[in-house]
Design a protein around this motif. Structure first.
Motif, PDB file in Angstrom:
ATOM      1  N   LEU A 172       0.963  -1.249  -0.104  1.00 54.35           N
ATOM      2  CA  LEU A 172      -0.047   0.275  -0.274  1.00 54.35           C
ATOM      3  C   LEU A 172       0.604   1.250   0.034  1.00 54.35           C
ATOM      4  N   VAL A 173       2.191   1.233  -0.628  1.00 52.89           N
ATOM      5  CA  VAL A 173       2.924   2.285  -0.423  1.00 52.89           C
ATOM      6  C   VAL A 173       2.562   3.014  -1.794  1.00 52.89           C
ATOM      7  N   ASP A 174       2.672   4.354  -1.885  1.00 57.07           N
ATOM      8  CA  ASP A 174       2.475   5.140  -3.054  1.00 57.07           C
ATOM      9  C   ASP A 174       3.857   5.841  -3.192  1.00 57.07           C
ATOM     10  N   PHE A 175       4.077   5.921  -4.587  1.00 51.84           N
ATOM     11  CA  PHE A 175       4.891   6.867  -5.231  1.00 51.84           C
ATOM     12  C   PHE A 175       4.339   7.664  -6.364  1.00 51.84           C
ATOM     13  N   ALA A 176       4.219   9.010  -6.177  1.00 54.27           N
ATOM     14  CA  ALA A 176       3.361   9.623  -7.277  1.00 54.27           C
ATOM     15  C   ALA A 176       4.046  10.823  -7.500  1.00 54.27           C
ATOM     16  N   ASP A 177       4.260  11.099  -8.801  1.00 56.47           N
ATOM     17  CA  ASP A 177       5.009  12.459  -9.276  1.00 56.47           C
ATOM     18  C   ASP A 177       6.151  12.313  -8.782  1.00 56.47           C
ATOM     19  N   CYS A 178       6.979  11.493  -8.808  1.00 56.99           N
ATOM     20  CA  CYS A 178       8.348  11.318  -7.977  1.00 56.99           C
ATOM     21  C   CYS A 178       9.407  11.121  -9.203  1.00 56.99           C
ATOM     22  N   LYS A 179      10.616  11.660  -8.946  1.00 53.39           N
ATOM     23  CA  LYS A 179      11.632  11.365  -9.580  1.00 53.39           C
ATOM     24  C   LYS A 179      12.583  10.229  -8.907  1.00 53.39           C
ATOM     25  N   MET A 180      12.631   9.096  -9.573  1.00 51.52           N
ATOM     26  CA  MET A 180      13.408   7.922  -8.891  1.00 51.52           C
ATOM     27  C   MET A 180      14.726   7.471  -9.862  1.00 51.52           C
ATOM     28  N   GLU A 181      15.700   7.553  -9.350  1.00 52.90           N
ATOM     29  CA  GLU A 181      16.914   7.353 -10.020  1.00 52.90           C
ATOM     30  C   GLU A 181      17.655   6.182  -9.089  1.00 52.90           C
ATOM     31  N   LEU A 182      18.200   5.352  -9.733  1.00 52.65           N
ATOM     32  CA  LEU A 182      18.887   4.034  -9.221  1.00 52.65           C
ATOM     33  C   LEU A 182      18.292   3.675  -8.020  1.00 52.65           C
ATOM     34  N   CYS A 183      17.024   3.372  -8.009  1.00 52.38           N
ATOM     35  CA  CYS A 183      16.227   2.680  -6.820  1.00 52.38           C
ATOM     36  C   CYS A 183      16.072   1.099  -6.804  1.00 52.38           C
ATOM     37  N   GLU A 184      16.671   0.539  -5.909  1.00 55.03           N
ATOM     38  CA  GLU A 184      16.767  -0.870  -6.031  1.00 55.03           C
ATOM     39  C   GLU A 184      15.823  -1.573  -4.922  1.00 55.03           C
ATOM     40  N   PHE A 185      14.849  -2.370  -5.328  1.00 52.29           N
ATOM     41  CA  PHE A 185      13.705  -3.130  -4.388  1.00 52.29           C
ATOM     42  C   PHE A 185      14.138  -4.440  -4.551  1.00 52.29           C
ATOM     43  N   THR A 186      14.643  -4.882  -3.320  1.00 53.96           N
ATOM     44  CA  THR A 186      14.713  -6.336  -3.362  1.00 53.96           C
ATOM     45  C   THR A 186      14.218  -7.165  -2.414  1.00 53.96           C
ATOM     46  N   ASP A 187      13.738  -8.332  -2.232  1.00 53.66           N
ATOM     47  CA  ASP A 187      13.052  -9.343  -1.514  1.00 53.66           C
ATOM     48  C   ASP A 187      12.147  -8.645  -0.512  1.00 53.66           C
ATOM     49  N   SER A 188      11.271  -7.934  -1.061  1.00 53.87           N
ATOM     50  CA  SER A 188      10.530  -7.138  -0.440  1.00 53.87           C
ATOM     51  C   SER A 188       9.029  -7.402  -0.875  1.00 53.87           C
ATOM     52  N   LEU A 189       8.030  -7.000  -0.037  1.00 54.70           N
ATOM     53  CA  LEU A 189       6.582  -7.005   0.024  1.00 54.70           C
ATOM     54  C   LEU A 189       5.775  -5.728  -0.518  1.00 54.70           C
ATOM     55  N   LEU A 190       5.542  -5.453  -1.765  1.00 53.99           N
ATOM     56  CA  LEU A 190       4.811  -4.661  -2.275  1.00 53.99           C
ATOM     57  C   LEU A 190       3.592  -4.619  -2.930  1.00 53.99           C
ATOM     58  N   ASN A 191       2.765  -5.450  -2.125  1.00 53.48           N
ATOM     59  CA  ASN A 191       1.538  -5.978  -2.870  1.00 53.48           C
ATOM     60  C   ASN A 191       0.639  -4.312  -2.575  1.00 53.48           C
TER      61      ASN A 191
END
Length: 216
Positions: free
Chosen positions: A125-144
């Motif tokens: 339930l996390v929200d990323f809106a109108d963001c600038k994202m550079e070199l972002c690494e998501f690993t072994d995580s829950l993002l349902n």
């Protein structure tokens, strides 16, 4: 991993840190907390809160139900923390790591995130809106049921994620490797999913998104 992906830079810790003593709050004479190690601290229910954390390590710290405005997190590491249900508006995160940390229900709106690691964390339930994202690494995580809406991304990396019912709209995933993640019932548009890297086992799920029926 997609080609031409640059290596993420970890937080830079050049000097020894001091233990942060006392209640975590906005300093009277400065809005900057730097070179501190914060363990088992609490920061909750603050409105329109602006602060700068520069070169800090947070351990087992609870920061939730706050509204951060134009705040900065530079060279910070969060370990076993609870950062759920915060709102970050026009805030900056540079060279930050979130390890085994809860970000459930937090909102990142018009934020700049660069060289970020989110690992073994709960981010449903996390929200990323109108963001600038550079070199972002998501690993072994829950993002349902996470939402990515109208973001500008560069070198986004996903590995072993739970992305069930996650939404991607106007967030281009070209070159992003989804092949190791669970994308069951994700929601997206053609512009976002075009060019994403998927496995053969995920083809049916993606075809369904595009309105294509597969006959066995």
């Amino acid at each position: 991993m997609a080609k031409n992906v640059k290596k993420r830079k970890p937080p830079i810790f050049k000097y020894a840190m001091e233990e942060y003593v006392g209640e975590l709050k906005l300093p009277i004479d400065s809005d900057i907390i730097d070179y501190k190690e914060l363990t088992e601290k609490f920061l909750q229910n603050k409105e329109d809160f602006r602060i700068v954390f520069d070169t800090c390590v947070f351990k087992k710290t609870t920061i939730n139900h706050n509204v951060f405005i134009r705040s900065e997190f530079i060279d910070c590491k969060f370990i076993d923390c609870d950062l759920s249900n915060n709102e970050f508006r026009s805030s900056t995160f540079i060279r930050c790591e979130f390890i085994n940390t809860r970000l459930t229900g937090s909102h990142f709106v018009e934020c700049f995130l660069s060289h970020i690691l989110i690992e073994k964390s709960h981010c449903s339930l996390v929200d990323f809106a109108d963001c600038k994202m550079e070199l972002c690494e998501f690993t072994d995580s829950l993002l349902n049921e996470a939402n990515f809406f109208e973001n500008k991304i560069k070198n986004l990396q996903f590995k072993n994620l739970k992305l069930e019912k996650a939404s991607f709209y106007l967030t281009p995933l070209k070159g992003v490797d989804l092949s190791t993640s669970d994308i069951y019932s994700i929601k997206t548009d053609l512009k976002s999913i075009k060019g994403a890297v998927i496995s053969s086992f995920q083809a049916r799920e993606v075809c369904h998104l595009l309105g294509i029926n597969i006959i066995d």
